[in-house]
Write a protein that holds these residues in place. Structure first.
Motif, PDB file in Angstrom:
ATOM      1  N   TYR A 208       0.553  -1.274  -0.422  1.00  0.00           N
ATOM      2  CA  TYR A 208      -0.455   0.250  -0.041  1.00  0.00           C
ATOM      3  C   TYR A 208       1.230   1.349  -0.035  1.00  0.00           C
ATOM      4  O   TYR A 208       0.143   2.478  -0.199  1.00  0.00           O
ATOM      5  CB  TYR A 208      -0.993  -0.285   1.530  1.00  0.00           C
ATOM      6  CG  TYR A 208      -1.793   1.547   1.113  1.00  0.00           C
ATOM      7  CD1 TYR A 208      -2.946   1.405   0.440  1.00  0.00           C
ATOM      8  CD2 TYR A 208      -1.740   2.202   1.711  1.00  0.00           C
ATOM      9  CE1 TYR A 208      -3.396   2.315   0.496  1.00  0.00           C
ATOM     10  CE2 TYR A 208      -2.577   3.442   1.425  1.00  0.00           C
ATOM     11  CZ  TYR A 208      -3.419   3.401   1.073  1.00  0.00           C
ATOM     12  OH  TYR A 208      -4.453   4.841   0.905  1.00  0.00           O
ATOM     13  N   ASN A 209       1.954   1.171   1.099  1.00  0.00           N
ATOM     14  CA  ASN A 209       2.925   2.191   1.505  1.00  0.00           C
ATOM     15  C   ASN A 209       3.629   2.016  -0.642  1.00  0.00           C
ATOM     16  O   ASN A 209       3.475   3.829  -0.947  1.00  0.00           O
ATOM     17  CB  ASN A 209       3.980   2.526   1.681  1.00  0.00           C
ATOM     18  CG  ASN A 209       3.640   2.236   3.138  1.00  0.00           C
ATOM     19  OD1 ASN A 209       2.398   3.253   3.638  1.00  0.00           O
ATOM     20  ND2 ASN A 209       3.790   1.633   4.525  1.00  0.00           N
ATOM     21  N   LYS A 212       0.177   4.268  -2.579  1.00  0.00           N
ATOM     22  CA  LYS A 212      -0.375   4.922  -2.353  1.00  0.00           C
ATOM     23  C   LYS A 212      -0.503   6.681  -3.078  1.00  0.00           C
ATOM     24  O   LYS A 212      -1.099   7.017  -3.086  1.00  0.00           O
ATOM     25  CB  LYS A 212      -0.432   5.136  -0.268  1.00  0.00           C
ATOM     26  CG  LYS A 212       0.892   5.447  -0.253  1.00  0.00           C
ATOM     27  CD  LYS A 212       0.744   6.429   1.592  1.00  0.00           C
ATOM     28  CE  LYS A 212       2.226   6.709   1.895  1.00  0.00           C
ATOM     29  NZ  LYS A 212       2.503   6.589   2.969  1.00  0.00           N
ATOM     30  N   ASN A 213       0.901   6.662  -3.833  1.00  0.00           N
ATOM     31  CA  ASN A 213       0.627   8.511  -3.897  1.00  0.00           C
ATOM     32  C   ASN A 213       0.842   8.245  -5.654  1.00  0.00           C
ATOM     33  O   ASN A 213       1.327   8.980  -6.371  1.00  0.00           O
ATOM     34  CB  ASN A 213       1.678   8.780  -3.444  1.00  0.00           C
ATOM     35  CG  ASN A 213       2.043   9.214  -2.289  1.00  0.00           C
ATOM     36  OD1 ASN A 213       0.685   9.554  -1.425  1.00  0.00           O
ATOM     37  ND2 ASN A 213       3.326   8.941  -1.825  1.00  0.00           N
ATOM     38  N   LYS A 222      -5.108   0.455  -4.665  1.00  0.00           N
ATOM     39  CA  LYS A 222      -4.207  -0.064  -4.132  1.00  0.00           C
ATOM     40  C   LYS A 222      -4.457  -0.241  -2.540  1.00  0.00           C
ATOM     41  O   LYS A 222      -3.794  -0.674  -1.612  1.00  0.00           O
ATOM     42  CB  LYS A 222      -4.298   2.114  -3.135  1.00  0.00           C
ATOM     43  CG  LYS A 222      -3.097   2.785  -4.143  1.00  0.00           C
ATOM     44  CD  LYS A 222      -3.407   4.508  -4.282  1.00  0.00           C
ATOM     45  CE  LYS A 222      -3.354   5.039  -5.562  1.00  0.00           C
ATOM     46  NZ  LYS A 222      -3.140   6.494  -5.442  1.00  0.00           N
TER      47      LYS A 222
END
Length: 357
Positions: A208-209, A212-213, A222
């Protein structure tokens, strides 16, 4: 020209049949000119064919080139296999970039996936097996198959067209967090320790990290990396969320991931029969995964099974001739002219899917 007879146990991958192969029941199993692959040789053994005629024999393992294979044999699968291999190469690069904290080439990923999905009708969930697969590449093959199966399941369940490509991306990238997990743990052949299991579970948060962006993928993609191990009753990880707190994409990816994790060989266990896994998914669907999605998956994936060659749990080989919609994992199988109705013969089950003749 002399057409040599070769014992089936002596056959090599890439040899071409010099005559039709006829079963003991008088049916044509393979036509003259067919170039044999490993699966074909397995089928010959399953049908107790002791020897076949082949075109030539020079004592060396023949090389198979695209020119050697008849166009009729490859026309339906070749474009899909080419795009599959392209995606495999790209995904290995993507994982290396993710491991190094580099930006992911989302446009390349999307274009590669679109090229592959263009041939989705070639992909049959129950019988597809990647060519030349090694255990070391499990995570990449699994991600591609989860992507294709997630796309198929979303379509079968009637999700809007606008969601389908995003769901395919969700399946492809669901395990991206494993890029940062120690490979010695991922490839361990024995049971994991509690601390190793905890490290494995971190791949959901790591994934997810990583995603995420990133623009170009929606929130469902995501969240699928985060939530694909969550379960309807809250028994999953990493957050133990329930039911409506799990994104629809993640629910779809979870089912595809469970199916492929169980039907493919792993470092620590052998593969299970697709039909055994479908039955387990059905029982698991009560409380664990979305039952409506499981029902759609079982109903639609087994619809394409007629004509499929299978091995039963008593080692007999036969062809699926009818799938009972009320018992889709227990079809009727023709074994040398005898109809075995698995709905009635509950002690038997389909042990292995050999493929289409």
């Amino acid at each position: 020209m002399i057409v040599p007879t070769i014992g089936v146990t002596q056959l090599k991958y890439g040899e071409r049949l010099g005559d039709n192969v006829i079963t003991k029941m008088g049916n044509t199993l393979f036509n003259k000119g067919k170039v044999l692959n490993e699966r074909d040789i397995e089928i010959l053994k399953a049908f107790l064919i002791s020897s076949v005629f082949i075109d030539s024999r020079n004592g060396e393992e023949p090389e198979v080139t695209s020119e050697e294979v008849k166009p009729s044999e490859t026309a339906t699968v070749q474009p899909f296999q080419i795009e599959y291999q392209n995606m495999l190469i790209l995904l290995k690069r993507v994982y290396l970039l993710a491991n190094g904290g580099q930006p992911l080439p989302i446009l390349d990923i999307r274009l590669g996936l679109e090229a592959l999905i263009q041939h989705i009708d070639t992909y049959k969930v129950l019988t597809f097996s990647p060519k030349n697969r090694s255990l070391h590449d499990y995570i990449y093959h699994n991600s591609i198959m989860v992507s294709l199966t997630s796309y198929s399941l979303a379509r079968w369940h009637g999700l809007p067209q606008k969601d389908l490509m995003q769901i395919a991306l969700a399946g492809l990238l669901h395990d991206i967090g494993t890029a940062k997990v120690d490979s010695s743990i991922l490839e361990k052949k024995s049971a994991l320790t509690a601390s190793e299991m905890d490290e494995i579970k971190q791949h959901t948060l790591i994934g997810y990290n990583i995603l995420k962006n990133i623009s170009g993928i929606n929130e469902g993609v995501k969240l699928s990396s985060l939530q694909h191990h969550e379960r309807e009753d809250g028994s999953g990880y990493p957050l133990g969320v329930k039911g409506d707190k799990i994104h629809m994409y993640a629910k779809i990816v979870a089912i595809a991931d469970i199916y492929h994790a169980m039907t493919n060989e792993r470092y620590y266990r052998t593969a299970l029969s697709p039909y055994i896994v479908l039955e387990q998914l059905f029982t698991e669907s009560f409380g664990k995964v979305d039952p409506a999605l499981v029902q759609a998956f079982i109903n639609k994936s087994t619809q394409i099974s007629n004509g499929t060659l299978v091995k039963l749990s008593d080692n007999r080989v036969g062809e699926i001739i009818f799938s009972d919609r009320t018992n889709p994992t227990r079809p009727w199988v023709n074994v040398n002219g005898t109809i075995v109705n698995l709905t009635l013969e509950r002690s038997l089950f389909i042990q292995d899917v050999i493929g289409h003749i």
